[in-house]
Design a protein around this motif. Structure first.
Motif, PDB file in Angstrom:
ATOM      1  N   LYS A 194      36.583 -12.152   2.004  1.00 32.60           N
ATOM      2  CA  LYS A 194      36.594 -11.131   0.964  1.00 32.60           C
ATOM      3  C   LYS A 194      36.937 -11.785  -0.367  1.00 32.60           C
ATOM      4  O   LYS A 194      37.812 -12.647  -0.430  1.00 32.60           O
ATOM      5  N   LEU A 196      38.204 -10.896  -4.161  1.00 30.29           N
ATOM      6  CA  LEU A 196      38.667 -10.029  -5.224  1.00 30.29           C
ATOM      7  C   LEU A 196      38.956 -10.943  -6.403  1.00 30.29           C
ATOM      8  O   LEU A 196      39.854 -11.771  -6.349  1.00 30.29           O
ATOM      9  N   ILE A 214      35.055  -7.242  -2.922  1.00 31.03           N
ATOM     10  CA  ILE A 214      35.667  -5.928  -2.758  1.00 31.03           C
ATOM     11  C   ILE A 214      36.161  -5.357  -4.077  1.00 31.03           C
ATOM     12  O   ILE A 214      36.576  -4.201  -4.131  1.00 31.03           O
ATOM     13  N   GLY A 215      36.116  -6.151  -5.136  1.00 29.04           N
ATOM     14  CA  GLY A 215      36.544  -5.626  -6.423  1.00 29.04           C
ATOM     15  C   GLY A 215      36.633  -6.697  -7.478  1.00 29.04           C
ATOM     16  O   GLY A 215      36.573  -7.891  -7.189  1.00 29.04           O
ATOM     17  N   GLU A 232      45.928   0.864  -8.573  1.00 32.09           N
ATOM     18  CA  GLU A 232      44.844   1.060  -7.602  1.00 32.09           C
ATOM     19  C   GLU A 232      44.442  -0.269  -6.968  1.00 32.09           C
ATOM     20  O   GLU A 232      44.156  -0.331  -5.761  1.00 32.09           O
ATOM     21  N   ILE A 233      44.425  -1.333  -7.773  1.00 33.79           N
ATOM     22  CA  ILE A 233      44.077  -2.659  -7.260  1.00 33.79           C
ATOM     23  C   ILE A 233      45.127  -3.133  -6.256  1.00 33.79           C
ATOM     24  O   ILE A 233      44.798  -3.670  -5.192  1.00 33.79           O
ATOM     25  N   GLU A 235      47.058  -1.319  -4.419  1.00 37.76           N
ATOM     26  CA  GLU A 235      46.901  -0.548  -3.187  1.00 37.76           C
ATOM     27  C   GLU A 235      45.711  -1.051  -2.380  1.00 37.76           C
ATOM     28  O   GLU A 235      45.758  -1.154  -1.145  1.00 37.76           O
ATOM     29  N   GLN A 236      44.630  -1.375  -3.062  1.00 40.02           N
ATOM     30  CA  GLN A 236      43.446  -1.877  -2.370  1.00 40.02           C
ATOM     31  C   GLN A 236      43.724  -3.207  -1.680  1.00 40.02           C
ATOM     32  O   GLN A 236      43.316  -3.425  -0.534  1.00 40.02           O
ATOM     33  N   ARG A 239      45.732  -2.549   1.368  1.00 40.71           N
ATOM     34  CA  ARG A 239      44.921  -1.873   2.384  1.00 40.71           C
ATOM     35  C   ARG A 239      43.942  -2.834   3.050  1.00 40.71           C
ATOM     36  O   ARG A 239      43.740  -2.818   4.261  1.00 40.71           O
ATOM     37  N   GLU A 240      43.304  -3.684   2.223  1.00 41.27           N
ATOM     38  CA  GLU A 240      42.300  -4.623   2.733  1.00 41.27           C
ATOM     39  C   GLU A 240      42.923  -5.882   3.329  1.00 41.27           C
ATOM     40  O   GLU A 240      42.222  -6.696   3.922  1.00 41.27           O
ATOM     41  N   THR A 263      51.886  -7.783  -4.108  1.00 36.85           N
ATOM     42  CA  THR A 263      51.097  -7.671  -2.876  1.00 36.85           C
ATOM     43  C   THR A 263      51.368  -8.793  -1.886  1.00 36.85           C
ATOM     44  O   THR A 263      51.034  -8.663  -0.709  1.00 36.85           O
TER      45      THR A 263
END
Length: 328
Positions: A194, A196, A214-215, A232-233, A235-236, A239-240, A263
């Motif tokens: 992934k 980001l 993913i972003g 939001e980032i 949290e993503q 989550r990911e 994170t």
């Protein structure tokens, strides 16, 4: 006046006035970002007089060419731009200053069709501009090289065979690069494949190699993300379960360190899309070196083994590129 003397005088006047007579008979070629300039160098080698307009490590989206660049563009026989609205100020300057017999080539528009355009985090469709970063996809880079070979051969048929031979060698190296990338990414655990990133430069690369973007942290207007967007980032990422987030050498952002702290993701700040590694003349100062360095960084940060890409030959096809006039 003797005829030969008269001809020499005319040649001198044309050269002094920026006419079409080229130094040592070489084709004058101008490009923009360093990966594209280097791709063109790999085809043209020492048979062309090549200048890159956009300095390495500079944001190509917001770059404003200097007045001195107008002369380079006015003297050029061929002007290669990525296109897809990446270098609009340079395109406008080129259109205003180029000779009538010079040619502007928009590589992106000749590589993919509108139905293949990607719109995403940094380049939303409502803003109108597709993601222009085609060159991280090696096969699109090969298409750029093919266009350069065809255009230079048409403008300079005496050296067409040389351009063709360089292109064939470049094509073989792209095949080797593709194989090395695939072998390296295969070592990354599937759950970690992934990306980001801060700026979204990998949209045309990731699907080709089984990775997912993913972003992108940078908003579409190239400003810093808002507090809500940062939340939001974060949290993503949680989550990911993203193991690493990737910054950029062109877009430094203190918010990345904050996101990494909150994170627990590893913060990697040296992923690059248009700043070649090393210095002009170094073996790895090339498009190939750029790609190999990025794949190494990704593999190490995402739990893979960079050995396959470390074995890849990153040298330029014609040899060191120290003769290229690269803006800095």
């Amino acid at each position: 006046m003797h005829r030969r003397t008269l001809l020499l005088l005319i040649a001198f006047i044309l050269t002094a006035c920026g006419g079409t007579i080229r130094q040592e008979g070489k084709l004058r070629v101008v490009s923009t970002v360093s990966p594209i300039t280097n791709i063109i160098y790999n085809i043209g080698g020492d048979r062309i007089e090549l200048s890159g307009i956009i300095p390495e490590g500079v944001d190509s989206h917001t770059f404003e060419p200097a007045p001195s660049d107008a002369r380079k563009l006015a003297e050029a026989d061929l002007i290669f731009l990525n296109g897809l609205n990446l270098e609009l100020p340079t395109l406008r300057l080129a259109e205003a200053n180029k000779r009538d017999d010079a040619k502007i080539i928009l590589l992106g528009e000749r590589t993919i069709t509108p139905d293949e355009y990607i719109y995403d985090f940094s380049f939303p469709k409502e803003a109108g501009d597709p993601n222009p970063h085609l060159w991280p996809n090696p096969w699109y880079a090969l298409r750029y090289a093919e266009i350069a070979k065809d255009e230079m051969s048409a403008a300079d048929p005496d050296n067409a065979e040389y351009y063709e031979q360089n292109f064939l060698a470049f094509e073989q190296r792209i095949r080797e690069l593709d194989a090395a990338i695939r072998a390296t990414i295969e070592t990354i655990p599937p759950k970690n494949r992934k990306l980001l990133t801060y700026h979204d430069s990998w949209a045309y690369f990731a699907p080709l190699y089984g990775m997912t973007v993913i972003g992108a942290i940078q908003p579409a207007d190239f400003a810093e993300p808002s507090a809500r967007e940062v939340a939001e980032i974060i949290e993503q990422i949680r989550r990911e379960q993203v193991p690493a987030i990737f910054g950029s050498e062109v877009f430094p952002s203190p918010v990345l360190e904050q996101i990494a702290r909150e994170t627990g993701a590893t913060y990697v700040d040296d992923l690059r899309d248009d700043d070649l590694p090393g210095e002009p003349g170094d073996p790895n100062h090339s498009y190939f070196g750029l790609m190999a360095e990025n794949i190494r960084i990704m593999a190490e940060a995402l739990g893979g083994n960079p050995t396959p890409i470390l074995k890849f030959d990153t040298s330029n096809i014609p040899g060191p590129d120290s003769a290229v006039n690269q803006a800095r």
